[in-house]
Design an enzyme around this catalytic site. Structure first.
Site, short mmCIF file in Angstrom:
data_model
loop_
_atom_site.label_atom_id
_atom_site.label_comp_id
_atom_site.label_asym_id
_atom_site.label_seq_id
_atom_site.Cartn_x
_atom_site.Cartn_y
_atom_site.Cartn_z
CB CYS A 17 42.23 38.04 36.32
SG CYS A 17 42.72 36.56 37.29
CG HIS A 69 38.34 36.02 37.67
ND1 HIS A 69 39.22 36.24 36.71
CD2 HIS A 69 37.54 37.10 37.77
CE1 HIS A 69 38.76 37.28 36.30
NE2 HIS A 69 37.88 37.63 36.79
CG HIS A 81 36.87 41.12 35.60
ND1 HIS A 81 36.58 39.81 35.12
CD2 HIS A 81 35.76 41.73 35.16
CE1 HIS A 81 35.37 39.72 34.53
NE2 HIS A 81 34.93 41.14 34.68
#
Length: 111
Positions: A17, A69, A81
């Site tokens: 990510c 994240h 993402h």
């Protein structure tokens, strides 16, 4: 879009990510970011979710007390993402999973 997830990966055969976010922000906005989601978080001004606009970052705390994240807002509540289960995808912050782990929105200080 569709590139598989790979922890620590930073290529088209697998990306995580933070690397995906870094590549996107450098390519689209000319802004090089830190390598980890946590460091990206530190380089942002926190903003209200309602004030977030295209290119702002969404941060999540998933099974951890630290930022784990990051994704990039496209429009409204849709963000792109690198998901551990699906690779590079677009999701909505209104989806239960992402709403549950959403921590905050951030704007890169120099944008």
């Amino acid at each position: 879009y569709g590139v598989p997830y790979k922890y620590g990966g930073c290529r088209k055969d697998g990306v995580d990510c933070s690397c995906f976010t870094n590549i996107l922000c450098e390519t689209v906005y000319g802004q090089k970011l830190s390598r980890t989601a946590g460091d990206m978080f530190k380089s942002c001004d926190l903003i209200e979710e309602k004030d977030a606009r295209e290119g702002d970052l969404f941060f999540f705390k998933i099974n951890d007390k630290n930022i784990s994240h990051v994704g990039v807002l496209l429009r409204q509540k849709f963000f792109v993402h690198a998901s551990t289960s699906s690779g590079v995808v677009i999701n909505s912050l209104d989806e239960n999973y992402y709403r549950k782990y959403f921590y905050c929105a951030g704007r890169i200080k120099s944008l």
